[in-house]
Design an enzyme around this catalytic site. Sequence first.
Site, PDB file in Angstrom:
ATOM      1  N   LEU A  13     -27.360  -6.285   5.021  1.00 47.59           N
ATOM      2  CA  LEU A  13     -28.214  -5.578   6.395  1.00 47.59           C
ATOM      3  C   LEU A  13     -27.194  -6.843   7.481  1.00 47.59           C
ATOM      4  CD1 LEU A  13     -30.634  -7.085   4.192  1.00 47.59           C
ATOM      5  CD2 LEU A  13     -29.852  -5.020   4.528  1.00 47.59           C
ATOM      6  N   ASP A  14     -26.679  -5.729   8.467  1.00 48.79           N
ATOM      7  CA  ASP A  14     -25.872  -6.494   9.799  1.00 48.79           C
ATOM      8  C   ASP A  14     -26.774  -5.591  10.975  1.00 48.79           C
ATOM      9  OD1 ASP A  14     -24.002  -7.839  10.226  1.00 48.79           O
ATOM     10  OD2 ASP A  14     -22.530  -6.163  10.298  1.00 48.79           O
ATOM     11  N   GLY A  15     -26.531  -6.345  12.152  1.00 51.30           N
ATOM     12  CA  GLY A  15     -26.171  -6.122  13.426  1.00 51.30           C
ATOM     13  C   GLY A  15     -27.989  -6.633  14.090  1.00 51.30           C
TER      14      GLY A  15
END
Length: 310
Positions: free
Chosen positions: A86-88
Amino acid sequence: MMKISTTLLSRAPALSLNRSTKLSSYFPNHHIHNQHLLPNNLVGPISCFWAHHSTTSANADGNLDKSPLPANLRQELMPRHVAIILDGNGRWAAKRGHGPEVGHDAGVIALIEVMGLCARWGIPVATFFVFSSENWRRTKAEVDFIMWRFQKMLEDELQNFIRQGIRIFTIGDTSTLPISLQEVLEHTKEATQDNTKTQVIFAISYSGKNDIVQACQNISKKVRNGVIEPNEVTENVIEKELETKVTSIPSPDLLIRTSGELRISNFLLWQLAYSEFYFCQTFWPDFSETQFIEALQCFQKRGRRFGKRI
C-alpha cells in the site's frame, strides 16, 4: 488509547458516508478545524464495505455469499493469494496540500474496499503490507496516527469482517505496537477465527529479512536439540517456520504495488520467489475496484511457467 496531537487531527479530513456529509464525530473528543472532504470516489469507512454488496445475500452462517466476478475476469484464473504494498498515501496527500496523515486516512478507505472485493470475488488469501519495520523511522506524529487509524478501522469494521467471512491474521513484530493496538488485534483475530471465506493477513512492523532470520533461528534450535538433522533442512521445512505459516497458501500468486515504485521493499522476500508482479502509477488512496480489476486482468493474461516451457 495513545495520545494523538490536536494539531495532527485538525489536519485530517472528516470522512463522508454519503459523499457530502462531514463527520466531525469520526475523530472523537477533538474539534476539527478546516475540514476537507475526501474525493467523491471515496465513501466512509462503514458504508464502503457495503457499497459493493447490493447484489449479495447472506448464507446460512450469516456470511455474505460470493458475488459473480466482473465479466472480464475468469474464475479459473483468479489468484489464490494476492499481496499488496500500500504505497503513495503521503504523496497523494501532498498533491492536495495536506500532510501525510490525510493520505493514511484515505488509504484506510481503499484498504477496506479492497478487502471487501477479495471476499466478494472469492480470493482465498490477501496480504496487505500496512507498516514495515523501517517505517518506525518516520516522525512520531505520523506513526502515532497510523497506529491509531489502523486500530480505529479494526474496531469499526469488526462486524463487517464477520459478515463477509473474513478471518484476520497478522505477521510482523507486533510486540513493538502500542498495547491498545495489540489488544484490538488479538480480539479481532479471535472474533474472526471461525470465518472461512477470505484470510486477510496484515503485515505490520514486518520485515522480510527478519522473517527469514527468525525461521533460520528456529530451525537451528531444532538442529541443536536433535529434533532435525542438518541435511533434513529443506525448502518445505523453512517455509513452515516463516510467519506466513498462518495460512495454507503462503506464497502470493500476485504482488501489486501502487504509486509507481518498482521494488518490493523487504516484503515477503522468500514467499515472492515465483509471484507475478504488477506495478501501477495509482496512489494507494485512489486504488479501487477499477484498478484492482486491471491488475487481475493483467495477471490472467500471463503464462506462469515456474521454470518449465509452455
